[in-house]
Design a protein around this motif. Structure first.
Motif, PDB file in Angstrom:
ATOM      1  N   TRP A 209       9.457 -41.996  24.152  1.00 32.90           N
ATOM      2  CA  TRP A 209      10.666 -42.345  23.178  1.00 32.90           C
ATOM      3  C   TRP A 209      11.969 -42.500  23.858  1.00 32.90           C
ATOM      4  O   TRP A 209      12.793 -43.367  23.635  1.00 32.90           O
TER       5      TRP A 209
ATOM      6  N   ASP B  75      11.838 -45.356  26.375  1.00 37.63           N
ATOM      7  CA  ASP B  75      11.783 -46.808  25.428  1.00 37.63           C
ATOM      8  C   ASP B  75      10.669 -47.718  26.451  1.00 37.63           C
ATOM      9  O   ASP B  75      11.139 -48.873  26.597  1.00 37.63           O
TER      10      ASP B  75
ATOM     11  N   ARG C 279       4.050 -46.946  22.218  1.00 38.67           N
ATOM     12  CA  ARG C 279       4.576 -47.786  21.095  1.00 38.67           C
ATOM     13  C   ARG C 279       5.613 -47.113  20.206  1.00 38.67           C
ATOM     14  O   ARG C 279       5.461 -45.901  19.647  1.00 38.67           O
ATOM     15  N   GLN C 280       6.664 -47.790  19.600  1.00 39.17           N
ATOM     16  CA  GLN C 280       7.457 -47.279  18.750  1.00 39.17           C
ATOM     17  C   GLN C 280       7.378 -48.054  17.261  1.00 39.17           C
ATOM     18  O   GLN C 280       6.854 -49.291  17.259  1.00 39.17           O
ATOM     19  N   ASP C 281       7.030 -47.093  16.277  1.00 31.79           N
ATOM     20  CA  ASP C 281       6.645 -47.647  14.929  1.00 31.79           C
ATOM     21  C   ASP C 281       7.497 -46.933  13.696  1.00 31.79           C
ATOM     22  O   ASP C 281       7.089 -45.949  13.271  1.00 31.79           O
ATOM     23  N   GLY C 282       8.563 -47.720  13.520  1.00 31.70           N
ATOM     24  CA  GLY C 282       9.470 -46.952  12.603  1.00 31.70           C
ATOM     25  C   GLY C 282      10.085 -45.686  13.002  1.00 31.70           C
ATOM     26  O   GLY C 282      10.646 -45.686  14.248  1.00 31.70           O
ATOM     27  N   GLU C 283       9.977 -44.902  12.188  1.00 32.49           N
ATOM     28  CA  GLU C 283      10.289 -43.362  12.795  1.00 32.49           C
ATOM     29  C   GLU C 283       9.615 -42.658  13.777  1.00 32.49           C
ATOM     30  O   GLU C 283       9.750 -41.540  13.986  1.00 32.49           O
TER      31      GLU C 283
ATOM     32  N   CYS D  27       6.841 -42.217  17.122  1.00 30.96           N
ATOM     33  CA  CYS D  27       6.791 -42.781  18.533  1.00 30.96           C
ATOM     34  C   CYS D  27       5.117 -42.288  18.880  1.00 30.96           C
ATOM     35  O   CYS D  27       4.653 -41.162  18.394  1.00 30.96           O
ATOM     36  N   TRP D  28       4.405 -43.442  19.339  1.00 34.23           N
ATOM     37  CA  TRP D  28       2.892 -43.158  19.445  1.00 34.23           C
ATOM     38  C   TRP D  28       2.634 -43.338  20.738  1.00 34.23           C
ATOM     39  O   TRP D  28       2.973 -43.891  21.471  1.00 34.23           O
TER      40      TRP D  28
ATOM     41  N   ARG E 205       7.830 -37.787  15.309  1.00 37.39           N
ATOM     42  CA  ARG E 205       9.130 -37.935  15.307  1.00 37.39           C
ATOM     43  C   ARG E 205       9.619 -37.310  16.527  1.00 37.39           C
ATOM     44  O   ARG E 205       9.463 -36.290  16.747  1.00 37.39           O
TER      45      ARG E 205
END
Length: 218
Positions: free
Chosen positions: A84, A87, A101-105, A107-108, A213
């Motif tokens: 996160w 990035d 990957r970032q997915d909205g609120e 982070c995966w 999050r």
């Protein structure tokens, strides 16, 4: 020590729906200021977080992870927090390549159960039993869990590292959540510690996604 204690960021990983809770993580973005394993270990011990990450290449996502007492080839909340903060689409850990990957609120990251050191996954009958647990004796890494709502995949969990490093209970542990997901073979929504949230999802070919999050403390 080659760097002052101000040369690091603090993020909270696996925060609750309103942004509270989560597990603190120290991130030294300029890992080159402390290249040696011994000085990194001393710095991680001084910070006292359950894990501290040293970034050796921010563009490629190369990281090095330490607890206050040992180096880890992989750990869940440090990878989510570092992914996160940096990035980047992937992280390079000593265990292997971690997708991110970032997915909205949320982070995966994507990782494998065999990267996780041994943990005892101990199931209890009710979430209330997990809530009432005392810290167990040192020596065994215990992930205590119970179903809150089995059809919905909702789990109550607490983590006890069992080490002599001052961390009696870990607020949020992605690696243990990964192991539990791999064992159960299904997506989970885990409430851990005092209110942290960890989401997981099995993926093909032995991979597991872990998400949560992340908030910057400082």
């Amino acid at each position: 020590m080659n760097a002052p204690v101000t040369d690091y960021d603090v993020v909270r990983v696996f925060c609750g729906p309103r942004g509270g809770y989560g597990n603190e993580l120290g991130v030294v973005r300029e890992g080159s200021v402390m290249p040696g394993r011994s000085e990194r270990q001393l710095f991680a011990e001084k910070l006292g977080f359950s894990e501290t990450v040293f970034v050796d290449d921010p563009e490629r996502g190369v990281i090095d992870i330490y607890t206050p007492t040992l180096r880890l080839p992989f750990a869940g909340h440090p990878c989510v927090g570092a992914a996160w903060l940096l990035d980047v689409p992937e992280l390079v850990t000593h265990a292997g390549l971690v997708g991110a990957r970032q997915d909205g609120e949320f982070c995966w990251i994507e990782a494998r159960a065999e990267w996780v050191p041994p943990r005892t996954l101990r199931q209890y009958a009710t979430a209330a039993e997990v809530d009432d647990l005392a810290v167990p004796p040192k020596g065994e890494w215990v992930y205590a869990w119970a179903w809150e709502d089995e059809p919905a995949g909702r789990v109550r969990a607490r983590a006890f590292p069992g080490r002599d490093d001052g961390i009696d209970e870990d607020e949020a542990t992605g690696a243990a959540a990964l192991l539990l997901t791999d064992r159960l073979g299904r997506a989970l929504n885990i409430t851990q510690g005092t209110g942290s949230q960890i989401l997981t999802a099995p993926q093909p070919y032995g991979w597991t996604e872990i998400g949560g999050r992340v908030f910057l403390e400082r």
